[in-house]
Scaffold this motif. Sequence first.
Motif, PDB file in Angstrom:
ATOM      1  N   ASN A 206      -8.097 -24.911   6.487  1.00 52.57           N
ATOM      2  CA  ASN A 206      -7.750 -25.886   5.449  1.00 52.57           C
ATOM      3  C   ASN A 206      -6.235 -25.926   5.252  1.00 52.57           C
ATOM      4  OD1 ASN A 206     -10.461 -26.586   4.805  1.00 52.57           O
ATOM      5  ND2 ASN A 206     -10.656 -24.637   3.707  1.00 52.57           N
ATOM      6  N   ILE A 207      -5.552 -26.565   6.181  1.00 56.92           N
ATOM      7  CA  ILE A 207      -4.102 -26.694   6.148  1.00 56.92           C
ATOM      8  C   ILE A 207      -3.731 -28.099   6.608  1.00 56.92           C
ATOM      9  CG2 ILE A 207      -4.065 -25.497   8.388  1.00 56.92           C
ATOM     10  CD1 ILE A 207      -1.164 -24.810   7.893  1.00 56.92           C
ATOM     11  N   ASP A 208      -2.736 -28.692   5.934  1.00 57.23           N
ATOM     12  CA  ASP A 208      -2.354 -30.075   6.229  1.00 57.23           C
ATOM     13  C   ASP A 208      -0.941 -30.201   6.784  1.00 57.23           C
ATOM     14  OD1 ASP A 208      -4.734 -31.623   5.057  1.00 57.23           O
ATOM     15  OD2 ASP A 208      -4.177 -30.264   3.436  1.00 57.23           O
ATOM     16  N   ALA A 209      -0.070 -29.220   6.503  1.00 57.64           N
ATOM     17  CA  ALA A 209       1.304 -29.295   7.006  1.00 57.64           C
ATOM     18  C   ALA A 209       1.864 -27.895   7.180  1.00 57.64           C
ATOM     19  CB  ALA A 209       2.183 -30.111   6.051  1.00 57.64           C
ATOM     20  N   PHE A 210       2.736 -27.766   8.174  1.00 55.69           N
ATOM     21  CA  PHE A 210       3.425 -26.506   8.434  1.00 55.69           C
ATOM     22  C   PHE A 210       4.916 -26.790   8.516  1.00 55.69           C
ATOM     23  CE2 PHE A 210       5.332 -23.637  11.644  1.00 55.69           C
ATOM     24  CZ  PHE A 210       5.199 -22.439  10.951  1.00 55.69           C
ATOM     25  N   ILE A 211       5.698 -25.982   7.792  1.00 52.23           N
ATOM     26  CA  ILE A 211       7.141 -26.192   7.734  1.00 52.23           C
ATOM     27  C   ILE A 211       7.857 -24.897   8.074  1.00 52.23           C
ATOM     28  CG2 ILE A 211       9.090 -26.875   6.271  1.00 52.23           C
ATOM     29  CD1 ILE A 211       7.202 -28.586   4.669  1.00 52.23           C
ATOM     30  N   ALA A 212       8.801 -24.968   9.006  1.00 50.27           N
ATOM     31  CA  ALA A 212       9.589 -23.791   9.400  1.00 50.27           C
ATOM     32  C   ALA A 212      11.014 -24.226   9.691  1.00 50.27           C
ATOM     33  CB  ALA A 212       8.966 -23.125  10.636  1.00 50.27           C
ATOM     34  N   GLY A 213      11.904 -23.244   9.811  1.00 47.62           N
ATOM     35  CA  GLY A 213      13.298 -23.515  10.128  1.00 47.62           C
ATOM     36  C   GLY A 213      13.486 -23.762  11.611  1.00 47.62           C
ATOM     37  N   GLY A 214      14.757 -23.827  12.020  1.00 46.90           N
ATOM     38  CA  GLY A 214      15.047 -24.160  13.406  1.00 46.90           C
ATOM     39  C   GLY A 214      16.140 -23.322  14.011  1.00 46.90           C
ATOM     40  N   GLY A 215      15.896 -22.029  14.198  1.00 49.18           N
ATOM     41  CA  GLY A 215      16.852 -21.196  14.914  1.00 49.18           C
ATOM     42  C   GLY A 215      16.734 -21.468  16.401  1.00 49.18           C
ATOM     43  N   SER A 216      15.821 -20.751  17.048  1.00 45.90           N
ATOM     44  CA  SER A 216      15.535 -21.021  18.454  1.00 45.90           C
ATOM     45  C   SER A 216      14.475 -22.111  18.594  1.00 45.90           C
ATOM     46  CB  SER A 216      15.036 -19.746  19.151  1.00 45.90           C
ATOM     47  OG  SER A 216      13.765 -19.368  18.631  1.00 45.90           O
ATOM     48  N   GLY A 217      13.766 -22.397  17.507  1.00 46.67           N
ATOM     49  CA  GLY A 217      12.691 -23.390  17.554  1.00 46.67           C
ATOM     50  C   GLY A 217      11.385 -22.847  18.093  1.00 46.67           C
ATOM     51  N   GLY A 218      11.375 -21.572  18.488  1.00 47.35           N
ATOM     52  CA  GLY A 218      10.179 -20.987  19.088  1.00 47.35           C
ATOM     53  C   GLY A 218       9.030 -20.826  18.110  1.00 47.35           C
ATOM     54  N   PRO A 322      -7.181 -30.171  -2.371  1.00 44.70           N
ATOM     55  CA  PRO A 322      -5.713 -30.118  -2.451  1.00 44.70           C
ATOM     56  C   PRO A 322      -5.058 -30.184  -1.076  1.00 44.70           C
ATOM     57  CG  PRO A 322      -6.678 -27.952  -2.850  1.00 44.70           C
ATOM     58  CD  PRO A 322      -7.809 -28.920  -2.833  1.00 44.70           C
ATOM     59  N   TYR A 323      -3.885 -30.791  -1.027  1.00 44.59           N
ATOM     60  CA  TYR A 323      -3.086 -30.870   0.191  1.00 44.59           C
ATOM     61  C   TYR A 323      -2.388 -29.515   0.339  1.00 44.59           C
ATOM     62  CZ  TYR A 323      -0.123 -33.152   3.720  1.00 44.59           C
ATOM     63  OH  TYR A 323       0.495 -33.520   4.886  1.00 44.59           O
ATOM     64  N   ARG A 324      -2.614 -28.850   1.453  1.00 48.50           N
ATOM     65  CA  ARG A 324      -2.091 -27.488   1.633  1.00 48.50           C
ATOM     66  C   ARG A 324      -0.923 -27.459   2.617  1.00 48.50           C
ATOM     67  NH1 ARG A 324      -7.242 -23.294   1.870  1.00 48.50           N
ATOM     68  NH2 ARG A 324      -7.525 -23.145  -0.379  1.00 48.50           N
ATOM     69  N   ILE A 325       0.180 -26.884   2.162  1.00 51.27           N
ATOM     70  CA  ILE A 325       1.387 -26.778   2.965  1.00 51.27           C
ATOM     71  C   ILE A 325       1.729 -25.296   3.150  1.00 51.27           C
ATOM     72  CG2 ILE A 325       3.866 -27.261   3.081  1.00 51.27           C
ATOM     73  CD1 ILE A 325       3.354 -29.750   1.409  1.00 51.27           C
ATOM     74  N   VAL A 326       1.938 -24.887   4.393  1.00 53.97           N
ATOM     75  CA  VAL A 326       2.373 -23.510   4.680  1.00 53.97           C
ATOM     76  C   VAL A 326       3.849 -23.536   5.046  1.00 53.97           C
ATOM     77  CG1 VAL A 326       2.158 -21.547   6.246  1.00 53.97           C
ATOM     78  CG2 VAL A 326       0.101 -22.701   5.385  1.00 53.97           C
ATOM     79  N   VAL A 327       4.624 -22.714   4.332  1.00 51.58           N
ATOM     80  CA  VAL A 327       6.067 -22.594   4.569  1.00 51.58           C
ATOM     81  C   VAL A 327       6.337 -21.230   5.194  1.00 51.58           C
ATOM     82  CG1 VAL A 327       8.352 -22.602   3.488  1.00 51.58           C
ATOM     83  CG2 VAL A 327       6.524 -24.067   2.566  1.00 51.58           C
ATOM     84  N   LEU A 328       6.985 -21.202   6.326  1.00 52.55           N
ATOM     85  CA  LEU A 328       7.271 -19.931   6.968  1.00 52.55           C
ATOM     86  C   LEU A 328       8.518 -19.288   6.367  1.00 52.55           C
ATOM     87  CD1 LEU A 328       6.393 -18.541  10.127  1.00 52.55           C
ATOM     88  CD2 LEU A 328       8.867 -18.564   9.911  1.00 52.55           C
ATOM     89  N   SER A 329       8.375 -18.047   5.909  1.00 53.52           N
ATOM     90  CA  SER A 329       9.499 -17.274   5.377  1.00 53.52           C
ATOM     91  C   SER A 329       9.896 -16.250   6.437  1.00 53.52           C
ATOM     92  CB  SER A 329       9.102 -16.572   4.076  1.00 53.52           C
ATOM     93  OG  SER A 329      10.158 -15.788   3.580  1.00 53.52           O
ATOM     94  N   PRO A 330      11.016 -16.477   7.154  1.00 54.84           N
ATOM     95  CA  PRO A 330      11.296 -15.656   8.348  1.00 54.84           C
ATOM     96  C   PRO A 330      11.826 -14.261   8.105  1.00 54.84           C
ATOM     97  CG  PRO A 330      13.029 -17.260   8.033  1.00 54.84           C
ATOM     98  CD  PRO A 330      11.990 -17.552   6.996  1.00 54.84           C
ATOM     99  N   ASP A 331      12.525 -14.048   6.971  1.00 53.89           N
ATOM    100  CA  ASP A 331      13.121 -12.708   6.832  1.00 53.89           C
ATOM    101  C   ASP A 331      13.561 -12.415   5.403  1.00 53.89           C
ATOM    102  OD1 ASP A 331      15.369 -14.300   6.567  1.00 53.89           O
ATOM    103  OD2 ASP A 331      16.179 -13.815   8.524  1.00 53.89           O
ATOM    104  N   ARG A 332      13.998 -11.188   5.217  1.00 56.69           N
ATOM    105  CA  ARG A 332      14.589 -10.771   3.949  1.00 56.69           C
ATOM    106  C   ARG A 332      16.051 -11.217   3.919  1.00 56.69           C
ATOM    107  NH1 ARG A 332      13.041  -5.011   5.373  1.00 56.69           N
ATOM    108  NH2 ARG A 332      10.804  -4.878   5.053  1.00 56.69           N
TER     109      ARG A 332
END
Length: 333
Positions: A206-218, A322-332
């Motif tokens: 049950n996920i509708d969107a995934f959001i992450a940053g763009g370092g290497s893009g991997g 509900p519309y579910r968005i996952v946000v990637l938190s890469p580090d401290r």
Amino acid sequence: MFDEISRSIDEFGNSLLGALNNVQNLFGRELSVAKPVKENVLQMIGNTPLIRLNQIGSHIPNLEFYLKAEFCNPTGSVKDRTALAMVMAAERRGELKPNGQIFQAGYNSTAISLAWICTIKQYKFKVFLAPDTEPEKLKQLKAYGAQVFVVQNAKGNWDDTLLSEAKAAKEKEKGTIILNEFKDMANTNVHYMFTGPEIWRDLGGNIDAFIAGGGSGGTLSGVGRFLKAKKSTLRVIMGVSKNSRFIRRMVQGDHSIRLPESFDPKITDQYIGVDREEALLYQSELYQKEGIFAGLTTGRTLASAIHYAESLPIREDAKTPPYRIVVLSPDRP
């Protein structure tokens, strides 16, 4: 009566254990509860939790934000996954042998992860850095077991001089390899094989969107590829700074900008750029409102996620899931 209560408790316990076994069989042995005892510290990498955000984004009706907490990896970074994947791929190819040595040009979270992994696997690890590298970063690398070599004529963290120096040193020292997350597909593949499936598993699809940053893009490419294979309507968004090379190339059309080979542009549906002040604001908000102490990249990605969510059609109907968005938190920090 005591015997009857004991029997009831035993029956309940047995049924609970049976249910857990069924869950483990359904999701596979990667479910962290299935193997709480680790055979070595490298098995601590991955199976990071999803954390529901309860305050941030609550002004948007019928929408849920989840943070993929990659800062829970052993060195506090998603790059533990990348570094281990690249090392293991080099081992399988026969390029990295016992007592071998790994070189890296420039400082980043991957350098920390590689230094840590090399200590565990008994490889030597050397980082080539510019003279203006912050003393704290030098100290951190050395604490993780890295050998640090300062290249006097280098003018910045990603100066080509650093890579040239690393390549020249590699020619002189046998059993040495240079790992590069921007070109190594092990970077992208590890997120397709593990990070993406973890998110899908933990939210039951049950996920509708995934959001992450763009370092290497991997990370974005690997996770996005897996999730889109499972759900074609899912949206993949890259959240970066306004002057990011991804924005300049993919949005502004500057074809002189070279993008990492580990990045697959076909996976990304939208690019959202935010400024440093907004990134700092959401980094602070995340701690003040949710108690989560994460890095500036998380603040930037979260700000992008809010912009994206606010652009969606309002879903007032409470009966609509509900519309579910996952946000990637890469580090401290």
